[in-house]
Write an enzyme that holds these catalytic residues in place. Structure first.
Site, PDB file in Angstrom:
ATOM      1  N   CYS A 163      64.172  12.604  68.084  1.00  0.00           N
ATOM      2  CA  CYS A 163      65.177  11.668  68.588  1.00  0.00           C
ATOM      3  C   CYS A 163      66.460  12.377  69.039  1.00  0.00           C
ATOM      4  O   CYS A 163      67.477  12.347  68.335  1.00  0.00           O
ATOM      5  CB  CYS A 163      65.506  10.576  67.594  1.00  0.00           C
ATOM      6  SG  CYS A 163      66.394   9.248  68.444  1.00  0.00           S
ATOM      7  N   CYS A 343      64.549   6.361  74.330  1.00  0.00           N
ATOM      8  CA  CYS A 343      65.690   6.767  73.534  1.00  0.00           C
ATOM      9  C   CYS A 343      66.646   5.583  73.455  1.00  0.00           C
ATOM     10  O   CYS A 343      67.379   5.324  74.415  1.00  0.00           O
ATOM     11  CB  CYS A 343      66.344   7.970  74.201  1.00  0.00           C
ATOM     12  SG  CYS A 343      67.575   8.709  73.163  1.00  0.00           S
TER      13      CYS A 343
HETATM   14  P1  FAD Z   1      56.679  11.566  60.650  1.00  0.00           P
HETATM   15  O1  FAD Z   1      56.768  10.110  60.906  1.00  0.00           O
HETATM   16  O2  FAD Z   1      57.889  12.287  60.170  1.00  0.00           O
HETATM   17  O3  FAD Z   1      55.466  11.770  59.634  1.00  0.00           O
HETATM   18  C1  FAD Z   1      55.033  13.032  59.181  1.00  0.00           C
HETATM   19  C2  FAD Z   1      54.228  12.814  57.903  1.00  0.00           C
HETATM   20  O4  FAD Z   1      53.570  14.038  57.545  1.00  0.00           O
HETATM   21  C3  FAD Z   1      55.113  12.410  56.722  1.00  0.00           C
HETATM   22  O5  FAD Z   1      54.589  11.249  56.113  1.00  0.00           O
HETATM   23  C4  FAD Z   1      55.040  13.617  55.807  1.00  0.00           C
HETATM   24  O6  FAD Z   1      55.143  13.280  54.434  1.00  0.00           O
HETATM   25  C5  FAD Z   1      53.665  14.196  56.145  1.00  0.00           C
HETATM   26  N1  FAD Z   1      53.526  15.603  55.784  1.00  0.00           N
HETATM   27  C6  FAD Z   1      54.516  16.529  55.723  1.00  0.00           C
HETATM   28  N2  FAD Z   1      54.005  17.702  55.287  1.00  0.00           N
HETATM   29  C7  FAD Z   1      52.671  17.500  55.093  1.00  0.00           C
HETATM   30  C8  FAD Z   1      51.613  18.351  54.641  1.00  0.00           C
HETATM   31  N3  FAD Z   1      51.839  19.613  54.273  1.00  0.00           N
HETATM   32  N4  FAD Z   1      50.357  17.825  54.569  1.00  0.00           N
HETATM   33  C9  FAD Z   1      50.137  16.521  54.922  1.00  0.00           C
HETATM   34  N5  FAD Z   1      51.121  15.689  55.333  1.00  0.00           N
HETATM   35  C10 FAD Z   1      52.364  16.176  55.424  1.00  0.00           C
HETATM   36  N6  FAD Z   1      62.186   7.467  67.208  1.00  0.00           N
HETATM   37  C11 FAD Z   1      62.245   6.422  68.063  1.00  0.00           C
HETATM   38  O7  FAD Z   1      61.224   6.098  68.687  1.00  0.00           O
HETATM   39  N7  FAD Z   1      63.394   5.717  68.271  1.00  0.00           N
HETATM   40  C12 FAD Z   1      64.526   6.007  67.588  1.00  0.00           C
HETATM   41  O8  FAD Z   1      65.540   5.343  67.773  1.00  0.00           O
HETATM   42  C13 FAD Z   1      64.504   7.079  66.660  1.00  0.00           C
HETATM   43  N8  FAD Z   1      65.612   7.386  65.955  1.00  0.00           N
HETATM   44  C14 FAD Z   1      65.541   8.354  64.991  1.00  0.00           C
HETATM   45  C15 FAD Z   1      66.683   8.600  64.235  1.00  0.00           C
HETATM   46  C16 FAD Z   1      66.647   9.544  63.222  1.00  0.00           C
HETATM   47  C17 FAD Z   1      67.897   9.799  62.408  1.00  0.00           C
HETATM   48  C18 FAD Z   1      65.436  10.249  62.954  1.00  0.00           C
HETATM   49  C19 FAD Z   1      65.387  11.255  61.832  1.00  0.00           C
HETATM   50  C20 FAD Z   1      64.300  10.028  63.718  1.00  0.00           C
HETATM   51  C21 FAD Z   1      64.350   9.082  64.753  1.00  0.00           C
HETATM   52  N9  FAD Z   1      63.229   8.825  65.565  1.00  0.00           N
HETATM   53  C22 FAD Z   1      63.278   7.809  66.487  1.00  0.00           C
HETATM   54  C23 FAD Z   1      62.083   9.753  65.560  1.00  0.00           C
HETATM   55  C24 FAD Z   1      60.806   9.251  64.867  1.00  0.00           C
HETATM   56  O9  FAD Z   1      61.094   8.809  63.555  1.00  0.00           O
HETATM   57  C25 FAD Z   1      59.790  10.370  64.851  1.00  0.00           C
HETATM   58  O10 FAD Z   1      59.637  10.881  66.165  1.00  0.00           O
HETATM   59  C26 FAD Z   1      58.437   9.900  64.341  1.00  0.00           C
HETATM   60  O11 FAD Z   1      58.544   9.504  62.992  1.00  0.00           O
HETATM   61  C27 FAD Z   1      57.380  11.001  64.491  1.00  0.00           C
HETATM   62  O12 FAD Z   1      56.198  10.653  63.852  1.00  0.00           O
HETATM   63  P2  FAD Z   1      55.304  11.780  63.146  1.00  0.00           P
HETATM   64  O13 FAD Z   1      54.140  11.057  62.558  1.00  0.00           O
HETATM   65  O14 FAD Z   1      55.067  12.912  64.064  1.00  0.00           O
HETATM   66  O15 FAD Z   1      56.222  12.342  61.969  1.00  0.00           O
END
Ligand code: FAD
Length: 400
Positions: A163, A343
């Site tokens: 983000c 965004c």
């Molecule tokens: P995540 O959702 O972070 O999930 C990763 C998972 O992997 C977690 O559950 C974690 O526990 C797990 N994991 C970690 N290590 C391991 C391991 N060794 N083995 C197995 N599992 C593991 N997005 C938007 O669309 N709009 C917004 O307005 C927005 N605002 C944001 C504001 C902030 C402050 C933040 C921090 C993020 C924001 N985002 C936004 C971004 C969005 O939250 C992420 O892009 C999204 O969560 C990505 O998904 P992901 O599954 O890749 O990662």
């Protein structure tokens, strides 16, 4: 190596991407899907900005992991530490090893607090907080409320982060709060960005410049906070690029965003691009690994050049599911991701600009009747109520 269990499809990470893909695979009829996820909690991170801005509670952003795990999916409560794609296995920190026919890599991004000098020691105290941590987002709000005069610094690191709008959104929410409190003119607000402008699309950057001017924020472009001294309450700001010069800014509150990269165990694995960010090397359209065809990746950990958001995951997940089906059934891959990301930039406590774009930075508005380059009030309600509802009730259930 002894195999603990084999599943047809193993998903690493039960966050936004992992759960969305798992739900879609179940709907597509796959009966042997496992998610490896160590955490008991699942977070809706986009609301952390509103928690930091005093407009949502931290509790409203978290639910038990078991409540989002799709029925019929095996949840392996473990943390992966290594990939052996030649052997089709993943190994966890306790040595348990799982075999797969197809692998989905989605463990998210790593926050590299130690890559900005002094930040790791400073964060959480002395007015330094970050919406990038669940436990600290509420503290950001405390520090904003406690600041009645002086200087406030909002920083964004260089390199891909999740983000990319979040580092500046909180500057606007804080400034709006200070304006309503009648203290904004007593606070020097600094927004330090590594980019040439506040946004990569000129029409949107023009309108954000107006927001920045309205609040009297001092914008430092092509600049990065390279050191934080929490005790002395000052940061070093360095011009981006060769031989950049340093200046010092004092702060009463600092909203910090750390540099980010792939988790270290992904970086050092055969799936990584091998560069310093170390993300998973996939084709940016099919999301299939470029060297291991039964491996797919999406979300923050994938080395795709889109803006890393949950909104991007919503469009990537159906592509991954369709292409896994094609791969397992021996067909050419049929689905393509166009780089869509969105965004949502909150510009006050009641307005939001919804920037939606693809790999080519072409605007792709979902609501074309509202000018996508300007803030609008209805979008605020989409952000605060609409998108969280859609996330928990539709996206994580594989319905959108
Ligand atoms: P995540 O959702 O972070 O999930 C990763 C998972 O992997 C977690 O559950 C974690 O526990 C797990 N994991 C970690 N290590 C391991 C391991 N060794 N083995 C197995 N599992 C593991 N997005 C938007 O669309 N709009 C917004 O307005 C927005 N605002 C944001 C504001 C902030 C402050 C933040 C921090 C993020 C924001 N985002 C936004 C971004 C969005 O939250 C992420 O892009 C999204 O969560 C990505 O998904 P992901 O599954 O890749 O990662």
């Amino acid at each position: 190596m002894a195999i603990t269990a084999k599943h047809q499809i193993v998903i690493v990470g039960g966050g936004t991407a992992g759960i969305t893909v798992a739900a879609r695979l179940r709907r597509a009829g796959y009966t042997d899907v496992a998610v490896i996820e160590p955490s008991n909690d699942h977070y809706y991170q986009p609301l952390w900005t509103l928690v930091g801005g005093g407009r949502a509670s931290a509790e409203s952003t978290v639910r038990p992991e078991h409540s989002v795990m799709p029925k019929g999916v095996t949840w392996i409560r473990n943390a992966v530490s290594a990939f052996d794609p030649a052997a089709n296995t993943v190994t966890c920190t306790d040595g348990e090893t799982y075999e797969y026919d197809a692998l989905v890599v989605a463990p998210g991004i790593q926050l590299d607090w130690n890559r900005t000098e002094g930040l790791e020691e400073a964060v959480g105290r002395n007015g330094v907080s970050s919406n990038y941590r669940f436990d600290l987002a509420s503290r950001t709000w405390e520090f904003i409320q406690n600041t009645r005069s002086g200087s406030a610094v909002f920083m964004m690191p260089s390199g891909p982060i999740k983000c990319g709008g979040a580092p500046q959104k909180i500057a606007y929410l804080a400034s709006d709060y200070w304006r309503k409190q009648g203290v904004l003119d007593k606070i020097d607000v600094h927004l330090v960005l590594p980019t040439p402008r506040a946004f990569g699309i000129p029409e949107i950057a023009d309108n954000l410049d107006k927001v920045i001017a309205k609040y009297g924020i001092q914008l430092h472009t092509l600049s990065e906070v390279t050191a934080v001294d929490g005790e002395a309450k000052k940061v070093t700001v360095t011009a981006v690029g060769e031989g950049g010069t340093d200046t010092t800014l004092a702060f009463d509150m600092l909203h910090a965003v750390p540099p980010q990269s792939a988790p270290d165990w992904v970086k050092s694995s055969p799936l990584s691009t091998g560069d310093s960010n170390g993300y998973v090397e996939v084709d940016k359209f099919t999301l299939q690994h470029t060297r291991f065809p039964n491996v797919f990746s999406l979300g923050d950990v994938a080395a795709t050049p889109n803006s890393k958001t949950g909104a991007a995951v919503r469009k990537q997940a159906p592509v991954v599911v369709a292409n896994i089906a094609d791969h397992l059934e021996g067909r050419p891959l049929s689905a393509h991701y166009d780089g869509y990301s969105s965004c949502p930039i909150v510009t006050s406590s009641h307005d939001m600009l919804l920037a939606e774009f693809d790999y080519d930075m072409h605007l792709t508005p979902s609501f074309p009747f509202l000018d996508p380059t300007k803030p609008h009030r209805p979008y605020w309600y989409v952000k605060k109520y609409g998108l969280p509802w859609l996330y928990w009730n539709l996206m994580l259930k594989g319905l959108v």
